[in-house]
Design a protein around this motif. Sequence first.
Motif, PDB file in Angstrom:
ATOM      1  N   LYS A  78       1.008  -1.122   0.005  1.00  0.00           N
ATOM      2  CA  LYS A  78       0.002   0.140   0.123  1.00  0.00           C
ATOM      3  C   LYS A  78       0.790   1.239   0.040  1.00  0.00           C
ATOM      4  O   LYS A  78       0.691   1.849  -0.597  1.00  0.00           O
ATOM      5  CB  LYS A  78      -0.884  -0.544   1.225  1.00  0.00           C
ATOM      6  CG  LYS A  78      -1.845   1.230   1.296  1.00  0.00           C
ATOM      7  CD  LYS A  78      -2.479   1.307   2.542  1.00  0.00           C
ATOM      8  CE  LYS A  78      -3.520   2.690   2.713  1.00  0.00           C
ATOM      9  NZ  LYS A  78      -4.735   2.769   4.067  1.00  0.00           N
ATOM     10  N   GLN A  82       0.836   4.254  -2.595  1.00  0.00           N
ATOM     11  CA  GLN A  82       0.439   5.821  -2.190  1.00  0.00           C
ATOM     12  C   GLN A  82       1.848   6.822  -3.258  1.00  0.00           C
ATOM     13  O   GLN A  82       1.324   8.062  -3.454  1.00  0.00           O
ATOM     14  CB  GLN A  82       0.635   5.729  -1.160  1.00  0.00           C
ATOM     15  CG  GLN A  82      -0.828   5.346  -0.003  1.00  0.00           C
ATOM     16  CD  GLN A  82      -1.010   5.159   1.335  1.00  0.00           C
ATOM     17  OE1 GLN A  82       0.887   4.974   1.810  1.00  0.00           O
ATOM     18  NE2 GLN A  82      -1.988   5.144   2.182  1.00  0.00           N
ATOM     19  N   ARG A  85       1.028   7.093  -7.248  1.00  0.00           N
ATOM     20  CA  ARG A  85       0.919   8.406  -7.510  1.00  0.00           C
ATOM     21  C   ARG A  85       0.852   9.385  -6.743  1.00  0.00           C
ATOM     22  O   ARG A  85       0.914  10.238  -8.078  1.00  0.00           O
ATOM     23  CB  ARG A  85      -0.925   8.287  -6.343  1.00  0.00           C
ATOM     24  CG  ARG A  85      -1.044   6.860  -6.680  1.00  0.00           C
ATOM     25  CD  ARG A  85      -2.683   6.549  -5.822  1.00  0.00           C
ATOM     26  NE  ARG A  85      -4.013   7.583  -7.749  1.00  0.00           N
ATOM     27  CZ  ARG A  85      -4.528   7.417  -7.829  1.00  0.00           C
ATOM     28  NH1 ARG A  85      -6.008   6.544  -7.039  1.00  0.00           N
ATOM     29  NH2 ARG A  85      -5.435   7.905  -8.293  1.00  0.00           N
ATOM     30  N   PRO A  95      -5.526  12.777 -14.032  1.00  0.00           N
ATOM     31  CA  PRO A  95      -5.741  11.660 -13.390  1.00  0.00           C
ATOM     32  C   PRO A  95      -5.602  10.367 -13.400  1.00  0.00           C
ATOM     33  O   PRO A  95      -5.217  10.110 -14.661  1.00  0.00           O
ATOM     34  CB  PRO A  95      -7.775  12.127 -12.562  1.00  0.00           C
ATOM     35  CG  PRO A  95      -7.609  12.212 -14.146  1.00  0.00           C
ATOM     36  CD  PRO A  95      -6.897  13.529 -14.834  1.00  0.00           C
ATOM     37  N   ASN A 112      -2.922  -2.269  -4.531  1.00  0.00           N
ATOM     38  CA  ASN A 112      -3.360  -1.844  -5.362  1.00  0.00           C
ATOM     39  C   ASN A 112      -4.247  -0.845  -4.618  1.00  0.00           C
ATOM     40  O   ASN A 112      -4.977   0.004  -5.042  1.00  0.00           O
ATOM     41  CB  ASN A 112      -4.322  -3.242  -5.812  1.00  0.00           C
ATOM     42  CG  ASN A 112      -4.262  -4.593  -7.030  1.00  0.00           C
ATOM     43  OD1 ASN A 112      -2.855  -4.001  -7.473  1.00  0.00           O
ATOM     44  ND2 ASN A 112      -4.516  -5.069  -7.180  1.00  0.00           N
ATOM     45  N   GLN A 113      -4.243  -1.559  -3.100  1.00  0.00           N
ATOM     46  CA  GLN A 113      -5.118  -0.331  -2.726  1.00  0.00           C
ATOM     47  C   GLN A 113      -5.013   1.003  -2.294  1.00  0.00           C
ATOM     48  O   GLN A 113      -6.108   1.619  -2.969  1.00  0.00           O
ATOM     49  CB  GLN A 113      -4.909  -1.135  -0.961  1.00  0.00           C
ATOM     50  CG  GLN A 113      -5.805  -1.707   0.266  1.00  0.00           C
ATOM     51  CD  GLN A 113      -5.161  -1.785   1.118  1.00  0.00           C
ATOM     52  OE1 GLN A 113      -3.843  -2.637   1.003  1.00  0.00           O
ATOM     53  NE2 GLN A 113      -5.419  -1.735   1.895  1.00  0.00           N
ATOM     54  N   SER A 114      -3.916   1.732  -2.597  1.00  0.00           N
ATOM     55  CA  SER A 114      -4.175   2.960  -3.071  1.00  0.00           C
ATOM     56  C   SER A 114      -4.307   3.331  -4.593  1.00  0.00           C
ATOM     57  O   SER A 114      -4.498   4.291  -5.229  1.00  0.00           O
ATOM     58  CB  SER A 114      -2.198   3.136  -3.003  1.00  0.00           C
ATOM     59  OG  SER A 114      -1.884   2.837  -2.216  1.00  0.00           O
ATOM     60  N   PHE A 115      -4.996   2.082  -4.545  1.00  0.00           N
ATOM     61  CA  PHE A 115      -5.390   2.782  -6.894  1.00  0.00           C
ATOM     62  C   PHE A 115      -7.010   2.498  -6.219  1.00  0.00           C
ATOM     63  O   PHE A 115      -7.978   2.322  -7.351  1.00  0.00           O
ATOM     64  CB  PHE A 115      -5.106   1.573  -7.655  1.00  0.00           C
ATOM     65  CG  PHE A 115      -3.372   2.794  -7.664  1.00  0.00           C
ATOM     66  CD1 PHE A 115      -3.446   3.717  -9.150  1.00  0.00           C
ATOM     67  CD2 PHE A 115      -2.661   1.624  -6.941  1.00  0.00           C
ATOM     68  CE1 PHE A 115      -2.049   4.475  -8.508  1.00  0.00           C
ATOM     69  CE2 PHE A 115      -1.531   2.532  -7.465  1.00  0.00           C
ATOM     70  CZ  PHE A 115      -0.839   3.503  -8.165  1.00  0.00           C
ATOM     71  N   LYS A 116      -7.870   2.073  -5.247  1.00  0.00           N
ATOM     72  CA  LYS A 116      -8.964   1.588  -5.058  1.00  0.00           C
ATOM     73  C   LYS A 116      -9.816   2.449  -6.025  1.00  0.00           C
ATOM     74  O   LYS A 116     -11.200   2.016  -6.103  1.00  0.00           O
ATOM     75  CB  LYS A 116      -9.190   1.651  -3.828  1.00  0.00           C
ATOM     76  CG  LYS A 116      -9.496   2.235  -2.685  1.00  0.00           C
ATOM     77  CD  LYS A 116      -9.219   1.849  -1.020  1.00  0.00           C
ATOM     78  CE  LYS A 116      -9.729   2.660  -0.148  1.00  0.00           C
ATOM     79  NZ  LYS A 116      -9.755   3.044   0.918  1.00  0.00           N
ATOM     80  N   ASP A 117      -9.792   3.672  -5.652  1.00  0.00           N
ATOM     81  CA  ASP A 117     -11.287   5.169  -6.516  1.00  0.00           C
ATOM     82  C   ASP A 117     -11.371   4.727  -8.284  1.00  0.00           C
ATOM     83  O   ASP A 117     -11.749   5.237  -8.412  1.00  0.00           O
ATOM     84  CB  ASP A 117     -10.983   6.613  -6.444  1.00  0.00           C
ATOM     85  CG  ASP A 117      -8.617   6.511  -6.491  1.00  0.00           C
ATOM     86  OD1 ASP A 117      -8.380   5.798  -6.462  1.00  0.00           O
ATOM     87  OD2 ASP A 117      -9.087   7.665  -6.978  1.00  0.00           O
ATOM     88  N   VAL A 118     -10.082   3.986  -9.040  1.00  0.00           N
ATOM     89  CA  VAL A 118     -10.475   3.930  -9.984  1.00  0.00           C
ATOM     90  C   VAL A 118     -10.317   1.939 -10.518  1.00  0.00           C
ATOM     91  O   VAL A 118     -10.392   1.506 -10.031  1.00  0.00           O
ATOM     92  CB  VAL A 118      -9.102   4.547 -10.608  1.00  0.00           C
ATOM     93  CG1 VAL A 118      -8.973   5.970 -10.431  1.00  0.00           C
ATOM     94  CG2 VAL A 118      -7.549   3.339 -10.738  1.00  0.00           C
ATOM     95  N   GLN A 158     -11.701  -4.750  -9.958  1.00  0.00           N
ATOM     96  CA  GLN A 158     -13.053  -4.741 -10.079  1.00  0.00           C
ATOM     97  C   GLN A 158     -13.080  -5.598 -11.527  1.00  0.00           C
ATOM     98  O   GLN A 158     -14.124  -6.093 -12.394  1.00  0.00           O
ATOM     99  CB  GLN A 158     -13.531  -3.824 -10.229  1.00  0.00           C
ATOM    100  CG  GLN A 158     -13.148  -2.952  -8.817  1.00  0.00           C
ATOM    101  CD  GLN A 158     -12.003  -2.392  -8.920  1.00  0.00           C
ATOM    102  OE1 GLN A 158     -10.525  -1.898  -9.590  1.00  0.00           O
ATOM    103  NE2 GLN A 158     -11.510  -1.158  -8.427  1.00  0.00           N
TER     104      GLN A 158
END
Length: 311
Positions: A78, A82, A85, A95, A112-118, A158
């Motif tokens: 994670k 971060q 990014r 973005p 992957n957690q640091s990109f969970k919004d995409v 996802q």
Amino acid sequence: MRARCVRTWLAAALALLSSLAIADDFDYGLQPRQVAADTWVVFGKPENFSRSNGGDIANTAFIVTGAGVVVIDTGPSKRYGQQLRAAIGRITTEPVVAVYLTHHHPDHALGNQSFKDVPIRALAGTIDGLREQGADFNSNLYRMTGDWMRGTEPLLPQEAVTAGEVTIGRHTLQLLALKGHTAADLAILDRSTGTLFSGIVFNGRTPATPNATISDWLSSLQQLQALQPARIVPAVGPVGDTAMLAHDADYLRWLDGSLRQAAAQGVDMAEALRLPIPARFDDFALLREEYQRSVAHLYPAIERASLGVAE
């Protein structure tokens, strides 16, 4: 009262300094390097997992497409994700709009957690592999690298992808569904720059085989060779040309052939671990160590097959 306030202030100041020191200790120092138009790579170290490198042993990459940033692999933690990014943010204000995973191994997919919004996209087999092995990968990496992994948990992609083309901004990406290094290996050819991204290619580091099927791997390398890319971003090591495909294939053929010959001659595993390695592979980092891991990964099944024992 005054003395108590001073002690409270000093305690708070020491806590802040301590947290800053810890933050500095866990800085991966990521420095993206441009390798083609709009295309950047963050190079990992050709080493084993350790507390000194925090698991940063594989390459990650990103493409600034004009319609957002496409990230290829997310790194080992994670914290790495971060910092990746943040590094992207130093290059562009666009973005992140998509992430593609080349395969499920921890140095490629535990950020992957640091990109969970995409959208995080991968082959279905990669998603299955991360579902089945992600927790073990995570705990093993924590054991090997320590607090670099703090807060890291596996996050499944996802979206499952298949072979085909996708256009994002000014870049058309050809997705190739391969296998061999793992059961599902995604390669991405950026047709706009001729850049190939592949987790099955190793440049200057011995190919790793924990989930390998060598016959499939050799077939996949042939498919990549046929693409004739302008440059290749490998899983590990510097960007290069198709010569690295031939070198990897040479090593894998030698490895498979030597182990099969040894099994046919009744060589036990302890003896197989000590087999000589041809000098032409001396340019591979971690050669003896990775060879011995491969013996552990591959030799039991090869021995059983040589004895006619069913799986």
